[in-house]
Design a protein around this motif. Structure first.
Motif, PDB file in Angstrom:
ATOM      1  N   PRO A  74       0.832  -1.217   0.000  1.00 22.70           N
ATOM      2  CA  PRO A  74       0.000   0.000   0.000  1.00 22.70           C
ATOM      3  C   PRO A  74       0.861   1.261   0.000  1.00 22.70           C
ATOM      4  O   PRO A  74       2.051   1.200   0.311  1.00 22.70           O
ATOM      5  CB  PRO A  74      -0.761  -0.106   1.316  1.00 22.70           C
ATOM      6  N   MET A  75       0.263   2.388  -0.352  1.00 22.36           N
ATOM      7  CA  MET A  75       0.970   3.660  -0.316  1.00 22.36           C
ATOM      8  C   MET A  75       1.025   4.149   1.132  1.00 22.36           C
ATOM      9  O   MET A  75      -0.013   4.340   1.765  1.00 22.36           O
ATOM     10  CB  MET A  75       0.260   4.685  -1.205  1.00 22.36           C
ATOM     11  N   ILE A  76       2.224   4.338   1.662  1.00 21.91           N
ATOM     12  CA  ILE A  76       2.385   4.741   3.054  1.00 21.91           C
ATOM     13  C   ILE A  76       2.185   6.245   3.214  1.00 21.91           C
ATOM     14  O   ILE A  76       1.503   6.704   4.129  1.00 21.91           O
ATOM     15  CB  ILE A  76       3.777   4.327   3.568  1.00 21.91           C
ATOM     16  N   PHE A  77       2.777   7.018   2.311  1.00 29.96           N
ATOM     17  CA  PHE A  77       2.647   8.473   2.369  1.00 29.96           C
ATOM     18  C   PHE A  77       1.625   8.930   1.325  1.00 29.96           C
ATOM     19  O   PHE A  77       1.235   8.177   0.442  1.00 29.96           O
ATOM     20  CB  PHE A  77       4.002   9.137   2.103  1.00 29.96           C
ATOM     21  N   VAL A  86       2.054  19.253  -1.615  1.00 27.97           N
ATOM     22  CA  VAL A  86       2.118  20.047  -0.392  1.00 27.97           C
ATOM     23  C   VAL A  86       2.761  19.243   0.740  1.00 27.97           C
ATOM     24  O   VAL A  86       3.476  19.805   1.591  1.00 27.97           O
ATOM     25  CB  VAL A  86       0.708  20.533   0.008  1.00 27.97           C
ATOM     26  N   PHE A  87       2.550  17.942   0.758  1.00 29.78           N
ATOM     27  CA  PHE A  87       3.145  17.090   1.787  1.00 29.78           C
ATOM     28  C   PHE A  87       4.660  17.027   1.627  1.00 29.78           C
ATOM     29  O   PHE A  87       5.428  17.218   2.585  1.00 29.78           O
ATOM     30  CB  PHE A  87       2.548  15.682   1.708  1.00 29.78           C
ATOM     31  N   ILE A 127       7.777  18.395   4.081  1.00 34.43           N
ATOM     32  CA  ILE A 127       8.893  17.571   4.567  1.00 34.43           C
ATOM     33  C   ILE A 127      10.231  18.166   4.126  1.00 34.43           C
ATOM     34  O   ILE A 127      11.203  18.215   4.901  1.00 34.43           O
ATOM     35  CB  ILE A 127       8.752  16.121   4.057  1.00 34.43           C
ATOM     36  N   THR A 128      10.289  18.648   2.876  1.00 37.89           N
ATOM     37  CA  THR A 128      11.521  19.282   2.399  1.00 37.89           C
ATOM     38  C   THR A 128      11.806  20.553   3.180  1.00 37.89           C
ATOM     39  O   THR A 128      12.973  20.860   3.501  1.00 37.89           O
ATOM     40  CB  THR A 128      11.408  19.602   0.899  1.00 37.89           C
ATOM     41  N   GLY A 129      10.748  21.304   3.504  1.00 35.53           N
ATOM     42  CA  GLY A 129      10.922  22.503   4.314  1.00 35.53           C
ATOM     43  C   GLY A 129      11.514  22.185   5.670  1.00 35.53           C
ATOM     44  O   GLY A 129      12.353  22.939   6.195  1.00 35.53           O
ATOM     45  N   VAL A 130      11.104  21.072   6.256  1.00 34.87           N
ATOM     46  CA  VAL A 130      11.663  20.644   7.542  1.00 34.87           C
ATOM     47  C   VAL A 130      13.149  20.329   7.386  1.00 34.87           C
ATOM     48  O   VAL A 130      13.977  20.704   8.239  1.00 34.87           O
ATOM     49  CB  VAL A 130      10.899  19.417   8.081  1.00 34.87           C
ATOM     50  N   VAL A 131      13.500  19.634   6.303  1.00 32.94           N
ATOM     51  CA  VAL A 131      14.911  19.302   6.048  1.00 32.94           C
ATOM     52  C   VAL A 131      15.746  20.572   5.880  1.00 32.94           C
ATOM     53  O   VAL A 131      16.871  20.663   6.365  1.00 32.94           O
ATOM     54  CB  VAL A 131      15.034  18.409   4.798  1.00 32.94           C
ATOM     55  N   MET A 132      15.167  21.576   5.194  1.00 33.76           N
ATOM     56  CA  MET A 132      15.886  22.819   4.926  1.00 33.76           C
ATOM     57  C   MET A 132      15.786  23.820   6.069  1.00 33.76           C
ATOM     58  O   MET A 132      16.407  24.884   6.039  1.00 33.76           O
ATOM     59  CB  MET A 132      15.352  23.463   3.643  1.00 33.76           C
ATOM     60  N   GLY A 133      14.977  23.503   7.099  1.00 34.93           N
ATOM     61  CA  GLY A 133      14.868  24.382   8.256  1.00 34.93           C
ATOM     62  C   GLY A 133      13.857  25.498   8.111  1.00 34.93           C
ATOM     63  O   GLY A 133      13.905  26.474   8.871  1.00 34.93           O
ATOM     64  N   GLY A 184       5.597  15.956  -7.164  1.00 34.97           N
ATOM     65  CA  GLY A 184       6.233  15.753  -5.866  1.00 34.97           C
ATOM     66  C   GLY A 184       7.710  16.120  -5.892  1.00 34.97           C
ATOM     67  O   GLY A 184       8.216  16.822  -5.008  1.00 34.97           O
ATOM     68  N   THR A 185       8.409  15.641  -6.915  1.00 32.49           N
ATOM     69  CA  THR A 185       9.825  15.989  -7.070  1.00 32.49           C
ATOM     70  C   THR A 185       9.998  17.479  -7.339  1.00 32.49           C
ATOM     71  O   THR A 185      10.941  18.121  -6.857  1.00 32.49           O
ATOM     72  CB  THR A 185      10.449  15.180  -8.219  1.00 32.49           C
ATOM     73  N   MET A 186       9.070  18.047  -8.104  1.00 28.03           N
ATOM     74  CA  MET A 186       9.089  19.482  -8.355  1.00 28.03           C
ATOM     75  C   MET A 186       8.996  20.251  -7.040  1.00 28.03           C
ATOM     76  O   MET A 186       9.689  21.249  -6.841  1.00 28.03           O
ATOM     77  CB  MET A 186       7.918  19.867  -9.269  1.00 28.03           C
TER      78      MET A 186
END
Length: 261
Positions: free
Chosen positions: A27-30, A35-36, A40-46, A77-79
């Motif tokens: 199944p798809m976990i995420f 926007v999701f 998550i990328t924003g969290v990685v980048m602070g 998503g990659t974008m």
């Protein structure tokens, strides 16, 4: 240009890899929402707020766009991952400008991965026919790896070499190669839809298939509009079936009472 740390490069590349593997996983976990992944990328980048803003902007681009029947669409998503990674430092507009060609490159890479996976599945079937089940299961792991690389490679190139590298890659691809991928991308939806129709009770509900085809081909009704009509027909069909079941139950009860008397 932004200088990413080694840890950020690793995390962003891994994030893109996981995203694409999860998208094709069962199944798809995420969730497959830009926007999701922007968050998550924003969290990685602070800077999770910028991630939400950029991811939400790309999410608006994604509305109403879906890859039905195996078709390839821009990798939103990659974008979102690339746009957020650059947007945190350079601003949202600049980040979106850098992320757009990466998403478009995802179309070509997705088609390549699907073509290669066809050979992998064929080899796996051969192992199955020969009774080599361990080898059959082992080679199937190549499929999710190829899908993951479709997103991980553009992200890795983007965060290490920048937007010019992505644009250069799109420009140096020979026209015959891009034309072939475009043709394959157009064929995949037809093959996918044919497979769906093969395993669905199409003959029993052929009239609904004709109605949907008429709406799309002759009236140019968008997918959402056709889906609304389909939902309305499904509700009407369900209500009628439920009513018929109740009438049949009452008829059976009347027959049973009559026999007792």
């Amino acid at each position: 240009m932004v200088n990413f740390t080694i840890l950020q490069v690793v995390l962003l590349t891994l994030l893109a890899f996981i995203k694409h593997v999860d998208y094709y996983g069962i199944p798809m976990i995420f969730v497959n929402y830009a926007v999701f992944w922007g968050l998550i990328t924003g969290v990685v980048m602070g800077d999770w707020k910028t991630g939400l803003v950029i991811g939400g902007t790309i999410q608006l681009m994604q509305l109403g766009v879906a890859g039905f029947g195996g078709s390839s669409i821009p990798d939103y998503g990659t974008m979102a991952i690339i746009a957020t990674a650059y947007g945190v430092t350079l601003g949202s507009d600049t980040g979106l400008a850098i992320g757009l060609p990466v998403g478009m490159l995802g179309i070509q890479l997705d088609v390549v991965a699907k073509i290669l996976n066809g050979f992998v599945v064929e080899k796996s079937q051969k192992f199955c026919n020969e009774g080599k089940f361990n080898q059959m299961n082992a080679i199937l792991w190549v499929c999710p790896a190829l899908f993951g690389l479709c997103a991980a490679l553009p992200v890795f190139v983007s965060v290490t070499l920048g937007q010019p590298a992505v644009n250069w890659l799109l420009e140096v691809m020979p026209q015959w190669f891009l034309s072939g991928l475009t043709l394959a991308g157009k064929m995949l939806p037809a093959v996918g839809i044919a497979m769906l129709l093969r395993y669905m009770p199409t003959a029993k509900y052929f009239q609904y298939l004709l109605a949907g085809f008429f709406l799309s081909a002759f009236l140019n009704v968008p997918i959402i509009g056709a889906a609304i009509v389909g939902v309305a027909l499904a509700i009407a069909f369900y209500q009628r079936a439920e009513r018929d079941t109740e009438l049949a139950a009452h008829a059976s009860a009347d027959v049973f009472i009559g026999e007792d008397e």
